[in-house]
Design an enzyme around this catalytic site. Structure first.
Site, mmCIF file in Angstrom:
data_model
loop_
_atom_site.group_PDB
_atom_site.id
_atom_site.type_symbol
_atom_site.label_atom_id
_atom_site.label_comp_id
_atom_site.label_asym_id
_atom_site.label_seq_id
_atom_site.Cartn_x
_atom_site.Cartn_y
_atom_site.Cartn_z
ATOM 1 N N ASN A 1 0.840 -1.200 0.000
ATOM 2 C CA ASN A 1 0.000 0.000 0.000
ATOM 3 C C ASN A 1 0.874 1.249 0.000
ATOM 4 O OD1 ASN A 1 0.620 -0.802 2.685
ATOM 5 N ND2 ASN A 1 -1.024 0.450 3.520
ATOM 6 N N GLU B 1 0.354 5.244 0.576
ATOM 7 C CA GLU B 1 -0.599 6.279 1.007
ATOM 8 C C GLU B 1 -0.182 7.657 0.500
ATOM 9 O OE1 GLU B 1 -0.991 5.690 5.262
ATOM 10 O OE2 GLU B 1 -2.200 3.900 4.934
ATOM 11 N N CYS C 1 -4.101 0.546 -2.417
ATOM 12 C CA CYS C 1 -3.928 -0.665 -1.601
ATOM 13 C C CYS C 1 -2.860 -1.583 -2.216
ATOM 14 C CB CYS C 1 -5.227 -1.454 -1.531
ATOM 15 S SG CYS C 1 -6.552 -0.646 -0.637
ATOM 16 N N GLU D 1 -3.100 -4.754 -2.821
ATOM 17 C CA GLU D 1 -3.635 -5.705 -3.801
ATOM 18 C C GLU D 1 -3.682 -5.094 -5.196
ATOM 19 O OE1 GLU D 1 -4.781 -4.881 -0.905
ATOM 20 O OE2 GLU D 1 -5.794 -6.513 0.140
ATOM 21 N N CYS E 1 -10.082 -5.043 0.673
ATOM 22 C CA CYS E 1 -11.225 -4.116 0.696
ATOM 23 C C CYS E 1 -12.120 -4.382 -0.517
ATOM 24 C CB CYS E 1 -10.744 -2.667 0.711
ATOM 25 S SG CYS E 1 -10.195 -2.061 -0.894
ATOM 26 N N CYS F 1 -10.680 -3.525 -3.982
ATOM 27 C CA CYS F 1 -9.673 -4.480 -4.449
ATOM 28 C C CYS F 1 -10.315 -5.797 -4.887
ATOM 29 C CB CYS F 1 -8.628 -4.721 -3.370
ATOM 30 S SG CYS F 1 -7.532 -3.307 -3.165
HETATM 31 N N1 THU Z 1 -5.152 -1.486 2.724
HETATM 32 C C1 THU Z 1 -4.593 -2.321 1.806
HETATM 33 O O1 THU Z 1 -3.525 -2.038 1.245
HETATM 34 N N2 THU Z 1 -5.240 -3.477 1.540
HETATM 35 C C2 THU Z 1 -6.368 -3.903 2.164
HETATM 36 O O2 THU Z 1 -6.850 -4.957 1.848
HETATM 37 C C3 THU Z 1 -6.960 -3.099 3.220
HETATM 38 C C4 THU Z 1 -6.407 -1.734 3.377
HETATM 39 C C5 THU Z 1 -4.425 -0.254 3.068
HETATM 40 C C6 THU Z 1 -5.053 1.020 2.590
HETATM 41 C C7 THU Z 1 -4.486 2.012 3.569
HETATM 42 O O3 THU Z 1 -3.199 2.413 3.116
HETATM 43 C C8 THU Z 1 -4.310 1.212 4.852
HETATM 44 O O4 THU Z 1 -4.325 -0.143 4.473
HETATM 45 C C9 THU Z 1 -5.376 1.471 5.895
HETATM 46 O O5 THU Z 1 -6.648 1.338 5.366
#
Ligand code: THU
Length: 144
Positions: free
Chosen positions: A45, A47, A56, A58, A94, A97
């Protein structure tokens, strides 16, 4: 997928997780996807100060694979949790994804949610995203 392949995917996802850029949430996620030919692509991920701009793990991993010309996948592993130590829980993908993955993967596609090499559970894509909206829903004989 063999036990060896599952272990390799989990290890690749754990390694990718170390590259997560998550200064806002402190939630670090790594994903590794294996093609039908056994090639592994990873993502973490990433940000952003403008929160919705972040991506994310995925979608990072699948976008890397698709950008390399891959469209056929055998399975994916996800490792995620607070901080950089062993995750407390299994990290489920999520909704966005799940939909992203469904563009390329069939209903029985295995998603390995792992805390470690030995501690994981496997869910099929259709378990996590039933009644998926597909390309075939847009393109029909009446609406080519
Ligand atoms: N996140 C992911 O990378 N994958 C997931 O399946 C759930 C959430 C990340 C997004 C964000 O950077 C952090 O986790 C918190 O939500």
């Amino acid at each position: 997928m063999t036990g060896e392949e599952i272990k390799n995917l989990i290890n690749a996802a754990s390694a990718a997780r170390m590259n997560a850029y998550a200064p806002y949430s402190g939630f670090y996620v790594g994903c590794a996807v294996m093609t039908s030919d056994g090639v592994i692509y990873t993502g973490a991920n990433v940000e952003n100060s403008s929160y919705p701009v972040g991506i994310c793990a995925e979608r990072s991993a699948f976008a890397a694979a698709v950008s390399a010309g891959e469209h056929n996948f055998a399975g994916a592993a996800i490792v995620g949790g607070k901080g950089s130590s062993l995750p407390e829980h299994y990290c489920f993908p999520c909704g966005m994804c799940r939909q992203f993955i469904a563009e390329f993967c069939k209903e029985d596609f295995p998603l390995i949610l792992a805390r470690s090499e030995e501690d994981y559970q496997i869910h099929t894509l259709s378990e996590l995203l039933p009644n998926t909206f597909y390309l075939t829903d847009i393109k029909s004989s009446e609406n080519p």
